[in-house]
Design a protein around this motif. Structure first.
Motif, PDB file in Angstrom:
ATOM      1  N   LEU A  66      -6.611   1.503   5.414  1.00 12.85           N
ATOM      2  CA  LEU A  66      -5.931   2.497   5.859  1.00 12.85           C
ATOM      3  C   LEU A  66      -6.224   2.916   7.018  1.00 12.85           C
ATOM      4  O   LEU A  66      -5.529   3.734   8.064  1.00 12.85           O
ATOM      5  CB  LEU A  66      -6.019   3.693   4.820  1.00 12.85           C
TER       6      LEU A  66
ATOM      7  N   ALA B 275       0.923   4.163  -2.806  1.00  9.64           N
ATOM      8  CA  ALA B 275       0.756   5.608  -2.651  1.00  9.64           C
ATOM      9  C   ALA B 275       2.201   6.421  -3.182  1.00  9.64           C
ATOM     10  O   ALA B 275       1.915   7.472  -3.731  1.00  9.64           O
ATOM     11  CB  ALA B 275       0.887   5.833  -0.898  1.00  9.64           C
TER      12      ALA B 275
ATOM     13  N   SER C  77       2.042   7.207   4.089  1.00  8.99           N
ATOM     14  CA  SER C  77       2.542   7.381   2.626  1.00  8.99           C
ATOM     15  C   SER C  77       1.141   7.878   1.680  1.00  8.99           C
ATOM     16  O   SER C  77       1.227   8.652   0.985  1.00  8.99           O
ATOM     17  CB  SER C  77       3.001   6.022   2.113  1.00  8.99           C
ATOM     18  N   ALA C  78       0.068   7.335   2.045  1.00  6.15           N
ATOM     19  CA  ALA C  78      -1.156   7.573   1.376  1.00  6.15           C
ATOM     20  C   ALA C  78      -1.614   8.976   1.564  1.00  6.15           C
ATOM     21  O   ALA C  78      -2.018   9.919   0.816  1.00  6.15           O
ATOM     22  CB  ALA C  78      -2.505   6.730   1.793  1.00  6.15           C
TER      23      ALA C  78
ATOM     24  N   LEU D 209       0.948  -1.030   0.127  1.00  7.58           N
ATOM     25  CA  LEU D 209       0.122   0.122   0.025  1.00  7.58           C
ATOM     26  C   LEU D 209       0.834   1.363  -0.143  1.00  7.58           C
ATOM     27  O   LEU D 209       0.472   2.289  -0.664  1.00  7.58           O
ATOM     28  CB  LEU D 209      -0.928   0.115   1.265  1.00  7.58           C
TER      29      LEU D 209
ATOM     30  N   LEU E  20      -6.004   5.608  -7.136  1.00  7.34           N
ATOM     31  CA  LEU E  20      -6.986   6.263  -6.166  1.00  7.34           C
ATOM     32  C   LEU E  20      -7.956   5.349  -6.101  1.00  7.34           C
ATOM     33  O   LEU E  20      -8.627   5.149  -4.938  1.00  7.34           O
ATOM     34  CB  LEU E  20      -7.265   7.388  -6.524  1.00  7.34           C
TER      35      LEU E  20
ATOM     36  N   TYR F  19      -9.372  10.808   4.809  1.00 12.29           N
ATOM     37  CA  TYR F  19      -8.421  11.635   4.651  1.00 12.29           C
ATOM     38  C   TYR F  19      -8.790  13.111   5.399  1.00 12.29           C
ATOM     39  O   TYR F  19      -7.903  13.572   6.007  1.00 12.29           O
ATOM     40  CB  TYR F  19      -7.947  12.044   3.130  1.00 12.29           C
TER      41      TYR F  19
ATOM     42  N   PHE G 267      -6.949   2.491  -3.685  1.00  9.74           N
ATOM     43  CA  PHE G 267      -7.187   3.292  -2.376  1.00  9.74           C
ATOM     44  C   PHE G 267      -8.699   3.184  -1.865  1.00  9.74           C
ATOM     45  O   PHE G 267      -9.145   3.391  -0.439  1.00  9.74           O
ATOM     46  CB  PHE G 267      -6.368   4.532  -2.253  1.00  9.74           C
TER      47      PHE G 267
ATOM     48  N   LEU H  76     -12.460   7.338   0.693  1.00  9.30           N
ATOM     49  CA  LEU H  76     -10.976   7.594   0.767  1.00  9.30           C
ATOM     50  C   LEU H  76     -10.935   9.233   1.460  1.00  9.30           C
ATOM     51  O   LEU H  76     -10.299   9.706   2.286  1.00  9.30           O
ATOM     52  CB  LEU H  76     -10.146   7.573  -0.543  1.00  9.30           C
TER      53      LEU H  76
ATOM     54  N   ALA I 255       1.623   2.655   5.630  1.00 11.86           N
ATOM     55  CA  ALA I 255       0.634   2.676   4.633  1.00 11.86           C
ATOM     56  C   ALA I 255      -0.210   4.021   4.678  1.00 11.86           C
ATOM     57  O   ALA I 255      -0.167   4.815   3.578  1.00 11.86           O
ATOM     58  CB  ALA I 255      -0.123   1.603   4.563  1.00 11.86           C
TER      59      ALA I 255
END
Length: 207
Positions: free
Chosen positions: A153, A105, A163-164, A101, A143, A191, A146, A187, A160
């Motif tokens: 995540l 990223a 980095s993402a 993962l 993406l 985030y 992800f 996602l 992981a």
């Protein structure tokens, strides 16, 4: 006691940011002296080239004057220097999944930087639209993966997730018109929450 390590550093580099986030998360920031540099493929930095023949940052000079480079190597080094739970699993299937993962990223970041170089550094009459579209396709595919892995995540803030988060932060910084949140709601929700962590707030790039 003065810092015994030197990190060749730019606050806008997403690769440097990964290292800085880990340093914040593991309480190691005080161990590192930050040596600020500005460089591009057409504007190399002599100090960086002396320590990393590839001419890239981050590069980490250790107390014995040896130098580590590539963010993944430096992350692994620092993850072995603290006493908390490892941010890079040491073995087993979880190690390979989390590193995979993280690699995905980095692929997003790599493609975004190539788009940046092509559209910002290269003279307009020499730009290659199909090249940019190809890099954007890589970003879109990653993406989408992800989006499917958003729950993974959210399991823990490790290599992981770091980095993402740094890759998504770089997209917002350098490709603000991408509107990736529209197609990746899970996602985006992850985030939105994770970007409030103190380590990410402290390392956010600014124009």
């Amino acid at each position: 006691m003065s810092a015994s390590l030197t990190l060749f550093f730019s606050p806008t580099s997403p690769y440097v940011r990964k290292v800085m986030v880990l340093l914040h998360e593991t309480g190691q920031l005080g161990m590192v002296n930050l040596h600020g540099v500005t460089l591009t493929p057409v504007n190399p930095n002599a100090d960086v080239n002396e320590h990393n023949p590839a001419g890239k940052i981050p590069a980490l000079q250790l107390a014995d004057s040896s130098v580590l480079h590539d963010s993944r190597v430096i992350l692994d080094y620092f993850d072995h220097q603290h006493g908390g739970e490892p941010l890079i699993p040491r073995d087993g299937p979880e190690r390979w999944r989390r590193l995979t993962l993280a690699s995905l990223a980095d692929a997003v970041t790599d493609a975004a930087i190539l788009v940046r170089y092509e559209t910002f550094l290269r003279p307009e009459d020499k730009r290659w639209d199909d090249w940019v579209l190809g890099q954007c396709s890589k970003i879109d595919r990653a993406l989408a993966a992800f989006e499917d892995a958003a729950g993974e995540l959210d399991e823990r803030f490790d290599v992981a997730a770091i980095s993402a988060a740094c890759a998504l932060g770089y997209l917002d910084f350098r490709m603000p018109d991408l509107n990736w949140r529209r197609d990746c709601p899970k996602l985006a929700a992850w985030y939105s929450t994770v970007s409030q962590r103190p380590s990410l707030v402290a390392t956010a790039p600014v124009h």
